[in-house]
Design a protein around this motif. Structure first.
Motif, PDB file in Angstrom:
ATOM      1  N   ASP A 216     -18.262 -43.416  54.415  1.00 30.27           N
ATOM      2  CA  ASP A 216     -19.185 -43.534  53.286  1.00 30.27           C
ATOM      3  C   ASP A 216     -20.098 -42.321  53.164  1.00 30.27           C
ATOM      4  O   ASP A 216     -20.550 -41.981  52.063  1.00 30.27           O
ATOM      5  CB  ASP A 216     -20.061 -44.790  53.456  1.00 30.27           C
ATOM      6  CG  ASP A 216     -19.251 -46.053  53.579  1.00 30.27           C
ATOM      7  OD1 ASP A 216     -18.487 -46.353  52.642  1.00 30.27           O
ATOM      8  OD2 ASP A 216     -19.381 -46.732  54.620  1.00 30.27           O
ATOM      9  N   VAL A 217     -20.382 -41.695  54.308  1.00 26.04           N
ATOM     10  CA  VAL A 217     -21.396 -40.632  54.368  1.00 26.04           C
ATOM     11  C   VAL A 217     -20.915 -39.551  55.330  1.00 26.04           C
ATOM     12  O   VAL A 217     -20.243 -39.852  56.330  1.00 26.04           O
ATOM     13  CB  VAL A 217     -22.759 -41.183  54.869  1.00 26.04           C
ATOM     14  CG1 VAL A 217     -23.828 -40.095  54.853  1.00 26.04           C
ATOM     15  CG2 VAL A 217     -23.195 -42.389  54.052  1.00 26.04           C
ATOM     16  N   ILE A 218     -21.258 -38.301  55.038  1.00 25.46           N
ATOM     17  CA  ILE A 218     -21.069 -37.211  55.991  1.00 25.46           C
ATOM     18  C   ILE A 218     -22.447 -36.678  56.358  1.00 25.46           C
ATOM     19  O   ILE A 218     -23.328 -36.558  55.500  1.00 25.46           O
ATOM     20  CB  ILE A 218     -20.183 -36.089  55.415  1.00 25.46           C
ATOM     21  CG1 ILE A 218     -19.942 -34.988  56.464  1.00 25.46           C
ATOM     22  CG2 ILE A 218     -20.775 -35.484  54.149  1.00 25.46           C
ATOM     23  CD1 ILE A 218     -18.936 -33.931  56.033  1.00 25.46           C
ATOM     24  N   VAL A 219     -22.641 -36.394  57.645  1.00 29.86           N
ATOM     25  CA  VAL A 219     -23.915 -35.867  58.123  1.00 29.86           C
ATOM     26  C   VAL A 219     -23.646 -34.587  58.910  1.00 29.86           C
ATOM     27  O   VAL A 219     -22.868 -34.594  59.865  1.00 29.86           O
ATOM     28  CB  VAL A 219     -24.659 -36.885  59.019  1.00 29.86           C
ATOM     29  CG1 VAL A 219     -25.962 -36.281  59.532  1.00 29.86           C
ATOM     30  CG2 VAL A 219     -24.944 -38.165  58.247  1.00 29.86           C
ATOM     31  N   GLN A 220     -24.304 -33.511  58.516  1.00 30.31           N
ATOM     32  CA  GLN A 220     -24.269 -32.253  59.244  1.00 30.31           C
ATOM     33  C   GLN A 220     -25.395 -31.376  58.703  1.00 30.31           C
ATOM     34  O   GLN A 220     -26.147 -31.819  57.834  1.00 30.31           O
ATOM     35  CB  GLN A 220     -22.909 -31.568  59.139  1.00 30.31           C
ATOM     36  CG  GLN A 220     -22.462 -31.160  57.755  1.00 30.31           C
ATOM     37  CD  GLN A 220     -21.042 -30.588  57.780  1.00 30.31           C
ATOM     38  OE1 GLN A 220     -20.117 -31.213  58.315  1.00 30.31           O
ATOM     39  NE2 GLN A 220     -20.859 -29.415  57.203  1.00 30.31           N
ATOM     40  N   PRO A 221     -25.588 -30.147  59.221  1.00 30.80           N
ATOM     41  CA  PRO A 221     -26.697 -29.330  58.721  1.00 30.80           C
ATOM     42  C   PRO A 221     -26.729 -29.238  57.206  1.00 30.80           C
ATOM     43  O   PRO A 221     -25.702 -29.012  56.554  1.00 30.80           O
ATOM     44  CB  PRO A 221     -26.436 -27.978  59.375  1.00 30.80           C
ATOM     45  CG  PRO A 221     -25.833 -28.350  60.703  1.00 30.80           C
ATOM     46  CD  PRO A 221     -24.933 -29.521  60.390  1.00 30.80           C
TER      47      PRO A 221
END
Length: 305
Positions: A216-221
């Protein structure tokens, strides 16, 4: 990983980075680069006995890890991006020409300590351990981005409860994973649905998981995802979080401890903020959200986790 602020390459091939860049200019000419006037007050704060690595120049170490912070241009030689732009502003303010020295991330502390360059401007975060050897002038917020597909029903992610029950694509062993594990613990303790983490070693796999609907979501810088969103136009931001969560975490110019440069650099940065030049330079790379209201010298840094 934001504690060490390792920005992995978005591209294995620097020429590939120039293809389909959307609104960002990755050409070597950089005709749209924002420039600054000399800052007499900052120049006056330079220590009289300081010897620059190269006379008449501000020599800056930088890691071309990927756009928009720093990458090789289409000529595969010129380093361009938000960090090179900020380095240019600082050099202009001090009445110096800019000399950029590409350096591997793991090598910058040794090179700076040895005097091979005067400063490092390469998404370096302030930590208490680093403050033992280096002085810091903050110039940008350290943020992670939480991005979703452009047509996602998710509108906003601001706190742990907003990710309850979601599947998140994230790099394994990163600071982002650490934060999300803590968020999940809070949610479980509150009786909320657990989140599912899908761990990947590279950005391409994380994006495939998001685009295929497996996550559902991507998290990174944050900066990395700003570039991808502008380039591909099929993902959008749903939220950001401090890379040092639950603490704040700022990005800073690193200089040798006790070299005397830090006060001039902080003064120059605050003058650039005040006259609007700083904001225009960040906006050129879509990073307005990472702007600081004020630069600080050696603020509290992140502890070891």
């Amino acid at each position: 990983m934001r504690l060490s602020l390792v920005l992995g390459a978005l591209w294995a091939d620097p020429l590939a980075a120039a293809e389909g860049t959307g609104p960002f200019d990755l050409g070597p000419e950089q005709s749209g680069r924002i420039r600054a006037e000399k800052d007499p007050a900052a120049i006056a704060r330079l220590p009289k006995d300081y010897r620059f690595a190269e006379p008449g120049a501000l020599t800056v170490g930088i890691t071309p890890g990927g756009p928009p912070l720093g990458s090789y241009a289409t000529d595969a030689r010129t380093v361009v991006g938000a960090d090179p732009d900020f380095a240019q502003l600082i050099a202009d303010s001090l009445g110096l020409r800019l000399k950029l020295v590409p350096v591997a991330w793991e090598d910058w502390p040794l090179g700076l300590s040895a005097g091979r360059y005067d400063a490092v401007i390469s998404n370096v975060g302030v930590t208490e351990q680093r403050k033992e050897k280096f002085d810091f002038t903050t110039y940008r917020q350290g943020l992670h981005g939480l991005f979703v597909k452009a047509d996602s029903h998710i509108t906003q992610i601001r706190e742990p409860k907003d990710v309850a029950g979601l599947t998140i694509s994230v790099g394994g062993g990163t600071n982002q994973e650490r934060i999300l594990v803590e968020w999940d613990k809070q949610n479980r303790a509150a009786g909320l649905k657990p989140l599912e983490l899908q761990l990947f070693d590279d950005e391409a796999a994380r994006l495939v998981a998001l685009r295929s609907g497996r996550a559902d979501v991507i998290v990174q810088p944050h900066a990395q995802l700003v570039f991808v969103a502008a380039r591909d136009k099929d993902i959008r931001q749903a939220g950001t979080l401090s890379a040092g969560w639950p603490l704040t975490s700022d990005v800073a110019i690193a200089t040798r401890k006790g070299s005397g440069l830090v006060d001039a650099l902080t003064l120059a940065t605050n003058d650039l903020i005040a006259n609007g030049t700083y904001g225009r330079a960040l906006a050129r790379w879509g990073l307005e959200e990472e702007a600081l209201p004020r630069s600080e010298t050696n603020p509290p840094g992140l502890p070891k986790f």
